[in-house]
Design an enzyme around this catalytic site. Structure first.
Site, PDB file in Angstrom:
ATOM      1  N   HIS A  16       9.516  34.316  51.451  1.00 19.50           N
ATOM      2  CA  HIS A  16       8.597  34.038  50.345  1.00 19.50           C
ATOM      3  C   HIS A  16       7.550  35.135  50.231  1.00 19.50           C
ATOM      4  CE1 HIS A  16       6.361  32.125  53.685  1.00 19.50           C
ATOM      5  NE2 HIS A  16       5.329  31.812  52.925  1.00 19.50           N
ATOM      6  N   HIS A  38       6.317  25.439  56.140  1.00 19.79           N
ATOM      7  CA  HIS A  38       5.114  24.589  56.137  1.00 19.79           C
ATOM      8  C   HIS A  38       4.403  24.620  54.770  1.00 19.79           C
ATOM      9  CE1 HIS A  38       3.035  28.386  57.934  1.00 19.79           C
ATOM     10  NE2 HIS A  38       2.979  28.424  56.615  1.00 19.79           N
ATOM     11  N   GLU A  94       6.028  35.191  58.617  1.00 23.40           N
ATOM     12  CA  GLU A  94       5.753  33.941  59.343  1.00 23.40           C
ATOM     13  C   GLU A  94       6.908  33.573  60.277  1.00 23.40           C
ATOM     14  OE1 GLU A  94       2.714  31.601  56.303  1.00 23.40           O
ATOM     15  OE2 GLU A  94       4.816  31.021  56.263  1.00 23.40           O
ATOM     16  N   HIS A 122      -4.293  29.912  57.837  1.00 22.68           N
ATOM     17  CA  HIS A 122      -4.292  30.698  56.595  1.00 22.68           C
ATOM     18  C   HIS A 122      -5.731  30.922  56.141  1.00 22.68           C
ATOM     19  CE1 HIS A 122      -0.334  28.745  56.838  1.00 22.68           C
ATOM     20  NE2 HIS A 122       0.141  29.682  56.048  1.00 22.68           N
TER      21      HIS A 122
HETATM   22  C1  DHB Z   1       3.399  28.669  50.203  1.00 20.47           C
HETATM   23  C2  DHB Z   1       4.043  28.865  51.410  1.00 20.47           C
HETATM   24  C3  DHB Z   1       3.300  29.071  52.575  1.00 20.47           C
HETATM   25  O1  DHB Z   1       3.857  29.302  53.799  1.00 20.47           O
HETATM   26  C4  DHB Z   1       1.919  29.061  52.520  1.00 20.47           C
HETATM   27  O2  DHB Z   1       1.230  29.210  53.661  1.00 20.47           O
HETATM   28  C5  DHB Z   1       1.270  28.878  51.315  1.00 20.47           C
HETATM   29  C6  DHB Z   1       2.015  28.685  50.141  1.00 20.47           C
HETATM   30  C7  DHB Z   1       4.182  28.430  48.950  1.00 20.47           C
HETATM   31  O3  DHB Z   1       5.408  28.558  48.950  1.00 20.47           O
HETATM   32  O4  DHB Z   1       3.566  28.093  47.931  1.00 20.47           O
HETATM   33 FE    FE Z   2       2.205  29.899  55.316  1.00 21.22          FE
END
Ligand code: DHB
Ligand code: FE
Length: 282
Positions: free
Chosen positions: A195, A12, A242, A61
Site C-alpha cells: 500500500h 492493520h 510495514e 503512526h
Molecule cells: C491504511 C493502511 C495503514 O497501514 C495505515 O497505517 C493507515 C491507513 C489504509 O489502507 O488506508
Molecule cells: Fe499502518
C-alpha cells in the site's frame, strides 16, 4: 517454561477498525475482508490455541511518538496501554493489559543479547495494535489475553532491515524460552501488505509480490529476510515497508513454520489486506 506456539500476521488498516466499531462488517464492501478472519477467530478460541500472552509487533503512526522521539524498537513494560485518540477520539475498545514482569524479562533478555530495546512505560496504542486485536478477538468486554506491545519504527527513514527484524524475532524466542512461567505465547506481526498512502503512486497494490511473500513465510523465510528496503518501496509502495514487522514474527517461530491459514483481499481502504497463521514446528 514459556513457549511460542504460533505466529499471526495481519494488515492493520484503520478503516477495518472503524467498520467494526460502526457496525458495517456485513456491508458488501467489507464482507469479504472479514470472511477471511472467521477461520482464525474460531481457531484462537480452541483451548490449545488460546494465547496467554501475545507479543504484538506493530508500528506507531505518529500517535505516541513523533519527530521528537523515534525508537527503532520499543517494548511496552507498563501494566496497561490505552487506545490512542487518532483524530476522532479513542476507539471504544478495551484497555490493553500487559504481563509487565514478562515484558521486563524480554527487555532484559534482548538487551543483554545485544538488541538495544527502548523501554516504554507510557504509550497510547493506535490502530497498528488495536485493529489486529479486533480482527482476532472481535468485540469483547476485555481482551482475552495479555499483550506485550513491541513497536518498530517504519514511519521515518531509516527503518530497521528485514534481517535485523528477523534476528530480533530469534532473540525474542530465546527470551521467551528462558522465562520459567508456563505460558502459551503467540507473536503477531502487523501492517502491510502492499500500500501507498501518499504521492503520485498512492493506491499502489502489488498482489503478485504480496502472494509470493505469503508463500515464502513458510517456504523460504531466508529469501524474505534479505529483501532490501528499496524493493519494498519500489514493489509494494511507500507503506509496504510495514511488512518487515512480519519478519519479527517469522524469526520468533524458529526454523520450521507451517502455514495453517491464509487470507488475501484487495482492497480495504488503500491496502492489500493480508493475513496468515503459522504454526511453530520446532
Ligand atoms: C491504511 C493502511 C495503514 O497501514 C495505515 O497505517 C493507515 C491507513 C489504509 O489502507 O488506508
Ligand atoms: Fe499502518
Amino acid at each position: 517454561m514459556a513457549r511460542i506456539t504460533a505466529g499471526v500476521a495481519t494488515s492493520h488498516v484503520p478503516a477495518i477498525g472503524a467498520a467494526m466499531d460502526l457496525g458495517k462488517t456485513q456491508e458488501e464492501y467489507w464482507k469479504p475482508v472479514f470472511k477471511g478472519y472467521e477461520w482464525t477467530r474460531n481457531w484462537i478460541l480452541e483451548p490449545e490455541n488460546r494465547p496467554d500472552v501475545v507479543i504484538l509487533v506493530f508500528n506507531d503512526h505518529a500517535t505516541a511518538f513523533d519527530m521528537n522521539l523515534i525508537p527503532t524498537f520499543a517494548i511496552g513494560c507498563a501494566d496497561e496501554f490505552k487506545p490512542a485518540d487518532e483524530g476522532w477520539g479513542p476507539r471504544k475498545v478495551p484497555i490493553v493489559k500487559n504481563d509487565a514482569d514478562f515484558a521486563w524479562h524480554i527487555a532484559q533478555s534482548c538487551i543483554l543479547d545485544e538488541f538495544d530495546m527502548t523501554i516504554v512505560n507510557k504509550m497510547d496504542v493506535d490502530h497498528g495494535l488495536t485493529v489486529p486485536l479486533s480482527l482476532m478477538f472481535n468485540q469483547p468486554q476485555a481482551w482475552p489475553c495479555k499483550v506485550i506491545p513491541l513497536a518498530v519504527n517504519v514511519v521515518t527513514y531509516p527503518p530497521p532491515t528485514g534481517n535485523r527484524c528477523y534476528n530480533l524475532g530469534k532473540a525474542i524466542r530465546r527470551a521467551v524460552e528462558s522465562y520459567p512461567e508456563d505460558l502459551n505465547v503467540q507473536v503477531w506481526g502487523t501492517g502491510g501488505m502492499s500500500h501507498q498512502l501518499q504521492g503520485p503512486r498512492a493506491g499502489l497494490i502489488n498482489a503478485e509480490w504480496d502472494q509470493r511473500f505469503l508463500d515464502d513465510l513458510s517456504a523460504d523465510a531466508e529469501r524474505l529476510k534479505n529483501i532490501p528496503h528499496i524493493e519494498y518501496l519500489r514493489e509494494t509502495g511507500s507503506e509496504g515497508i510495514e511488512m518487515v514487522m512480519w519478519l519479527v514474527m517469522r524469526g520468533a517461530l524458529g526454523d520450521n513454520a507451517a502455514e495453517l491459514h491464509r487470507h488475501y483481499h484487495v482492497p480495504a481502504s488503500n491496502s492489500a489486506v493480508g493475513h496468515i497463521v503459522l504454526k511453530c514446528n520446532s
